[in-house]
Design a protein around this motif. Structure first.
Motif, short mmCIF file in Angstrom:
data_model
loop_
_atom_site.label_atom_id
_atom_site.label_comp_id
_atom_site.label_asym_id
_atom_site.label_seq_id
_atom_site.Cartn_x
_atom_site.Cartn_y
_atom_site.Cartn_z
N THR A 148 5.83 30.88 62.68
CA THR A 148 6.53 30.81 63.96
C THR A 148 6.02 31.87 64.93
OG1 THR A 148 8.50 29.98 62.82
CG2 THR A 148 8.80 30.85 65.05
N THR A 149 5.83 33.11 64.42
CA THR A 149 5.31 34.18 65.28
C THR A 149 3.88 33.90 65.72
OG1 THR A 149 6.70 35.75 64.05
CG2 THR A 149 4.97 36.68 65.44
N VAL A 208 7.65 42.02 56.75
CA VAL A 208 6.91 40.80 57.08
C VAL A 208 6.61 40.76 58.58
CG1 VAL A 208 7.00 38.29 57.13
CG2 VAL A 208 7.87 39.52 55.13
N ARG A 209 7.61 41.06 59.39
CA ARG A 209 7.39 41.05 60.84
C ARG A 209 6.34 42.07 61.25
NH1 ARG A 209 11.19 38.02 63.37
NH2 ARG A 209 13.12 37.61 62.26
N TRP A 210 6.42 43.27 60.63
CA TRP A 210 5.43 44.31 60.96
C TRP A 210 4.03 43.86 60.57
CZ3 TRP A 210 1.88 46.89 58.08
CH2 TRP A 210 1.22 47.94 58.72
N LEU A 211 3.90 43.21 59.41
CA LEU A 211 2.57 42.78 58.95
C LEU A 211 1.95 41.80 59.94
CD1 LEU A 211 0.51 42.93 56.58
CD2 LEU A 211 1.51 40.81 55.78
N VAL A 212 2.75 40.87 60.45
CA VAL A 212 2.23 39.91 61.42
C VAL A 212 1.78 40.66 62.69
CG1 VAL A 212 2.77 37.91 62.84
CG2 VAL A 212 3.68 38.07 60.51
N THR A 213 2.56 41.66 63.10
CA THR A 213 2.18 42.46 64.27
C THR A 213 0.86 43.18 64.03
OG1 THR A 213 4.51 42.82 64.80
CG2 THR A 213 2.92 44.31 65.82
N ASP A 264 -5.30 34.31 60.50
CA ASP A 264 -5.72 33.13 59.75
C ASP A 264 -5.79 33.42 58.26
OD1 ASP A 264 -6.71 30.30 59.98
OD2 ASP A 264 -8.43 31.21 58.97
N SER A 265 -6.25 34.64 57.94
CA SER A 265 -6.39 35.03 56.53
C SER A 265 -5.04 35.10 55.84
CB SER A 265 -7.11 36.37 56.44
OG SER A 265 -7.17 36.81 55.11
N ILE A 266 -4.04 35.72 56.48
CA ILE A 266 -2.74 35.84 55.81
C ILE A 266 -2.06 34.48 55.70
CG2 ILE A 266 -2.44 38.23 56.53
CD1 ILE A 266 -0.42 37.28 58.61
N MET A 267 -2.37 33.56 56.62
CA MET A 267 -1.79 32.22 56.49
C MET A 267 -2.50 31.42 55.39
SD MET A 267 -0.66 30.93 60.29
CE MET A 267 -2.27 31.07 61.06
#
Length: 1115
Positions: free
Chosen positions: A854-855, A817-822, A833-836
């Motif tokens: 949060t990230t 999950v952290r990597w995907l946000v990065t 915006d799309s993943i949110m």
């Protein structure tokens, strides 16, 4: 008896013991008269007819046959035969004194890796240092002394050495050094090389029997008496015994004509072979096996196998003898029975030794010049070993149902056959022969072509170019090739190998033509069958590896020994260039052969070992291919084979339709892809994309025609338990995909195609995640601008991983999950915006709020994206919306995160707070509510904190003995908060405390805190109604709390007394002391406590010691 006498020679110290030599033939005392001059002059060129004839006789005839053939042999003839009977080549001496004829391996002990310590090289050093003395040749016996110079670890040693020889082979050796090894010691080597290199310096005598024959009676008597006198302490008893037997008319010794002579050469019946210490071979193998793979024993056993092959290549009969000894020790290994009993399998290294053992026996029984009686003897031994219960099976674990090697079994008969052992193929190979006329012509001539042989009506003997083909079960044909190479016929092996490759080429062409004719029908049915149940790669006989080695090694030029042709048909021709067509090379042919074998569609074999062997063999072939530098010719071959693989249907592992159980082509195709990419990128991608599939993991894959229905019961959706190497296969599939992603950087069309293939064919989330990470690294290399297309591919793969792992447990989930946000951050604000927006298909509510939102809202992300105020607000709005949705879905875990994320927006914050209130009634625990209440107080919302605290208190229940419960701090905090807000708030919370808390110590703590300060200190700043007086314990709400505390002490006291032990008495007295402090807070507390103590004395009067302590303390 006679051997002991004649071993005591003049010039050798009498104290040196000698091993008893093998039995010597009886020498008839009827040689020619006359004496011969000592010594022998140098041979002149041209050689004399005598030397030519003597050399030939010395090589082929035992000396007894010479004696029997001619009534009288002139002494000069005898001398020349004896002279030429000693080996003239150092190669065999080297072979028997080191593991490798090149001298590049250490001795059998494996303890000294210094090459100068090898027996052969040490022997050369001793010879060249002049340490060989007293060299004497008597007939077929050579003796001398060799001085071993002193070293730091041993003193100087003079070794007495003797060597017997026959027909240019050393047949026996003895040395006083006491060498215990498989091979000759350095002293034997030094003496033998002295005779080879300095024959003119060796004093040569005829056999001792000839010398004795020339003596008179007096001379004989003097000779015997002097011999006894010199060695009387050793030989006198033997001499007397022999004398007694000779004087006895009926003794056994007088029944035999003649007498033994150890120097007279071999008898007709003696086997002509080099000396091999069989006992030492057995001991060394037994030692290596007992070490269980430690101390390099596996390497030493492999070196022994290499020595067997070296012997076979030299056409030395000891090769089969040595392998027989090794096999006997392998079969006697006690671990075999233990493993069979325990149901465990042998380790891979040991298993590979057994494979080599079986392959060597295959070579031996396929010796084209072995005699029938030899083959029968080997067959008996093989059958005996094969019948032993512990004999290892060929596939390592359990039997298989492959066809018989010679296809002699009727169809269906294999179903009831016993397991195939490592010796089964060698046993079957005993039925093979070399008498086929076509096979003989192939082996015998480079020029054998269709104009030499006209019986080719069916087109099976020659291909369209006129070159010969050899139609036979491919592994069997390649076993013939290996046998020819192993037995020292490299040229013949090369001819047969080329014929086999011609056959493979022709079959490949016919298979392509056949598929093209039936393509429409097969594709319509969408099924296929595996045409090769027995794959060539990973096969026990390693057919493709054999062909490749033969073409690359033998084809480089004639090896040593290649000048000796194998004459099976009487036709000879050694014109190397005629074996190939114009423009062809052996290397190119080897590469094409490897490509054909690696691309074969074949069934995944049974058992872990067999499957691992497929992988290992494939990697070995690819490693050899990678050593070949591609030129234009090889590129053409690669292109041709790639097209064949794509278009050959069921015959190819890369055909349009492959069987569910077909061995995947990922590793092979990755090599093809990287090789073709610089020359034909479209073809490279086409073949790599085709290879990406993994039908065994496709639940909708067609089962096709297995021809083995009993395997179908193990098919389960998305997994196939019979594939023990599935994890390795999936990793290779991932490597292929990664290679394509790397190559496709900058090409959006190809990247999209590769992405689709990955999403369709790769089913492991961990491998997809690895590909996503690889793509991200490649796209963001420091030396170039980010590749946005590759970044999007990385993001898409990451999203797929999120969807796959959303509903399954994965220990790397948070990392993913952290990597995907990065990754989304690198792609841009629209990706975040799309993943949110679609968080519910990718993340759990907790992940979405605690990690994703949060990230996204962090300063680091805002700075990284360089957002303006408007973009920041839009992103924050999406994050707040996500937080509220998550709080609605999972308020227990997301409410606090939602409040944190929404605190800068009043409406969103109020909405989040209302969600908490709605969920507090039923869904949330007191721990979660206390946490949120503390957050509210910290943010400056004390009344909201108070509200949540009261809701939390309603869910709490502390029993009398839970005085260390983690919620105690929360209760104390809630009471302190209520007290600080005012009397009304405290009055409202105390009934909740009384209801929820039964622990006396906690209640007393709360009571004391409430009496220390005036309630409402926070609200006093805003209200004049607060009087500033301390609250009375005689009035509500503290009176209710005091009564509850006293009642809790009373109940707790009775509970503790029910099961109290003497070791807890002192602790109990202290507890009563604390309770008295609470009792005394009431206006009539002293009376209540006294009554309480009196009741205890009455009720628990049986606990005399405890009650005595109570009276001492409280009266």
């Amino acid at each position: 008896m006679a051997s002991q006498r004649i071993c005591r020679r003049s010039g050798i110290p009498p104290s040196v013991p000698f091993l008893q030599p093998p039995a010597k033939r009886l020498c008839l005392l009827c040689g020619g008269p006359g004496s011969a001059p000592g010594g022998l002059g140098k041979t002149h060129n041209p050689e004399s007819l005598l030397d030519i004839a003597a050399r030939r006789v010395a090589e082929k005839w035992p000396f007894q046959r010479v004696e029997e053939r001619f009534e009288r042999i002139p002494e000069p003839v005898q001398r020349r035969i004896v002279y030429w009977s000693f080996p003239r080549s150092e190669k065999e001496i080297c072979m028997y004194s080191s593991f490798n004829s090149g001298g590049d391996e250490s001795g059998t002990s494996g303890e000294n890796n210094d090459e100068t310590q090898l027996p052969f090289l040490r022997g050369v050093t001793l010879l060249e240092g002049g340490w060989v003395d007293n060299v004497l040749q008597v007939g077929f016996h050579l003796s001398g002394t060799v001085t071993d110079t002193a070293t730091s670890s041993q003193p100087e040693m003079v070794c007495s050495v003797s060597v017997s020889f026959d027909r240019c082979k050393i047949t026996a050796v003895t040395c006083s050094c006491g060498n215990k090894d498989i091979f000759y010691c350095a002293h034997v080597v030094a003496l033998a090389l002295y005779r080879v290199r300095k024959p003119e310096q060796v004093k040569l005598h005829l056999p001792i029997s000839e010398t004795l024959f020339q003596m008179s009676r007096d001379q004989l008597q003097k000779f015997v008496q002097y011999l006894i006198s010199v060695h009387h302490t050793e030989v006198l008893p033997t001499a007397q015994k022999l004398a007694d037997e000779i004087l006895s008319t009926n003794s056994e010794i007088n029944q035999v004509h003649g007498a033994p002579d150890p120097t007279a050469g071999a008898s007709v019946d003696d086997e002509n072979c080099w000396h091999l210490d069989e006992e030492q071979v057995q001991e060394q193998v037994k030692l290596f096996l007992s070490q269980g793979g430690y101390h390099g024993s596996g390497k030493q056993l492999n070196l022994l196998f290499s020595k067997v092959r070296e012997m076979l290549r030299m056409r030395d009969s000891n090769g089969a003898r040595m392998l027989t000894l090794i096999t006997e020790q392998f079969m006697a290994d006690p671990r075999l029975a233990l493993w069979r009993q325990q149901g465990t399998t042998m380790n891979d290294k040991y298993r590979q030794l057994w494979d080599e053992l079986g392959a060597l026996w295959m070579c031996i029984v396929l010796n084209p010049h072995c005699k029938t009686e030899q083959k029968c003897s080997w067959l008996r031994e093989l059958r005996r070993w094969n019948s032993v219960d512990v004999c290892p099976w060929e596939d390592g674990n359990h039997g298989n149902d492959l066809p018989n090697l010679t296809h002699s079994l009727p169809q269906g008969a294999h179903e009831s056959r016993p397991h195939r052992t490592v010796f089964t193929r060698a046993i079957e190979a005993c039925d093979l022969h070399w008498q086929d006329r076509h096979l003989q012509h192939i082996i015998a001539s480079d020029l054998y072509a269709n104009y030499c042989y006209h019986d080719n009506q069916d087109g099976s003997l020659f291909d369209t170019r006129g070159w010969p083909m050899w139609h036979e079960h491919v592994p069997t044909a390649c076993a013939r090739v290996d046998a020819l190479r192993s037995h020292g016929y490299p040229r013949e092996a090369l001819r047969l190998a080329i014929a086999v490759v011609n056959t493979l080429r022709r079959q490949q062409q016919r298979q392509l033509e056949h598929f093209r004719r039936h393509k429409k029908e097969l594709l319509h049915k969408a099924i296929t069958s595996i045409t090769n149940m027995e794959g060539w790669v990973g096969h026990p006989l390693d057919p493709i590896g054999t062909l490749f080695s033969t073409l690359t090694e033998t084809g480089r030029g004639a090896e040593e020994g290649a000048n000796t042709c194998l004459d099976l048909s009487g036709t000879k021709n050694n014109n190397q260039s005629s074996l190939l067509c114009e423009g062809e090379s052996y290397g190119a042919l080897a590469v094409e052969t490897a490509l054909i074998g690696l691309g074969q569609q074949r069934v995944m074999p049974d058992g872990l070992y067999a499957q691992e062997k497929v992988c290992r063999n494939e990697e070995q072939l690819l490693a050899k291919l990678q050593e070949v530098e591609l030129d234009d010719t090889l590129v053409k071959i690669f292109r041709k084979q790639a097209v064949f693989l794509l278009e050959s249907g069921p015959y190819s592992g890369l055909g349009e339709i492959v069987h569910r159980e077909s061995v995947p082509m990922h590793t092979f195709t990755r090599y093809l892809f990287t090789s073709l990419l610089p020359h034909d990128a479209e073809l490279a991608y086409k073949i790599a994309l085709r290879a990406m599939r993994l039908p065994v993991l496709e639940s909708t894959a067609s089962s096709g025609d297995l021809s083995r229905p009993h395997h179908m019961v193990s098919v389960v959706p998305n997994r196939y338990p019979r594939w023990f190497t599935l994890s390795h296969i999936e990793s290779q599939q991932c490597e292929l995909a990664s290679t394509m992603l790397t190559a496709a950087k900058g090409d959006s069309c190809k990247l999209e195609t590769v992405l689709e293939s990955i999403q369709k064919n790769i089913h492991s989330s961990s491998h997809i995640f690895k590909l996503a990470q690889d793509a991200f690294k490649i796209a963001t290399l420091m030396d170039s601008l980010p590749d946005i297309t590759l970044l999007k591919v990385s993001l898409e793969l990451g999203l797929q991983v999120m969807r796959i792992t959303l509903s399954t447990l994965n220990w790397r989930r948070r990392e993913m999950v952290r990597w995907l946000v990065t990754c989304a951050t690198e792609v841009g604000v629209y990706a975040l915006d799309s993943i949110m927006q679609s968080w519910f298909t990718l993340f759990t509510p907790t992940e979405a709020t605690s990690i994703v939102a949060t990230t996204v809202m962090s300063n680091t992300t805002i700075v990284r994206l360089r957002l303006d105020c408007h973009q920041q607000e839009n992103l924050a709005s999406s994050a707040r919306t996500l937080a509220l949705q998550c709080a609605m879905k999972d308020p227990q875990n997301c409410a606090l995160s939602a409040l944190t994320l929404c605190e800068k927006d009043h409406i969103a914050f109020e909405t989040a707070y209302q969600i908490v209130l709605d969920a507090a009634v039923a869904g949330m625990s007191y721990t979660q509510l206390f946490t949120i209440a503390r957050y509210m107080e910290h943010r400056g919302y004390p009344m909201r904190a108070y509200k949540l605290a009261t809701l939390a208190m309603a869910h709490l229940n502390l029993s009398y003995n839970q005085d260390t419960h983690p919620a105690i701090n929360d209760v104390l905090w809630a009471c302190a908060l209520s007290h600080s807000l005012g009397k009304n708030e405290l009055a409202a919370v105390i009934p909740l405390v009384v209801k929820s808390v039964k622990c006396a110590t906690v209640l007393s703590d709360i009571l004391r805190r409430c009496t220390l300060t005036t309630p409402g200190m926070v609200s006093a700043l805003h209200s004049r109604r607060n009087s500033g007086k301390l609250m009375s314990l005689d009035k509500a709400p503290l009176r209710q709390l005091l009564d509850a505390t006293i009642g809790a002490y009373i109940n707790t006291t009775h509970s503790r007394l029910t099961h109290i032990s003497p070791r807890h008495y002192s602790e109990f007295i202290e507890f009563l002391g604390k309770s008295r402090e609470t009792f005394l807070m009431a206006h009539d507390g002293h009376i209540q406590f006294t009554q309480f103590i009196d009741n205890l004395k009455q009720i628990y009067k049986g606990k005399k010691k405890l009650m005595m302590l109570v009276r001492e303390r409280f009266g």
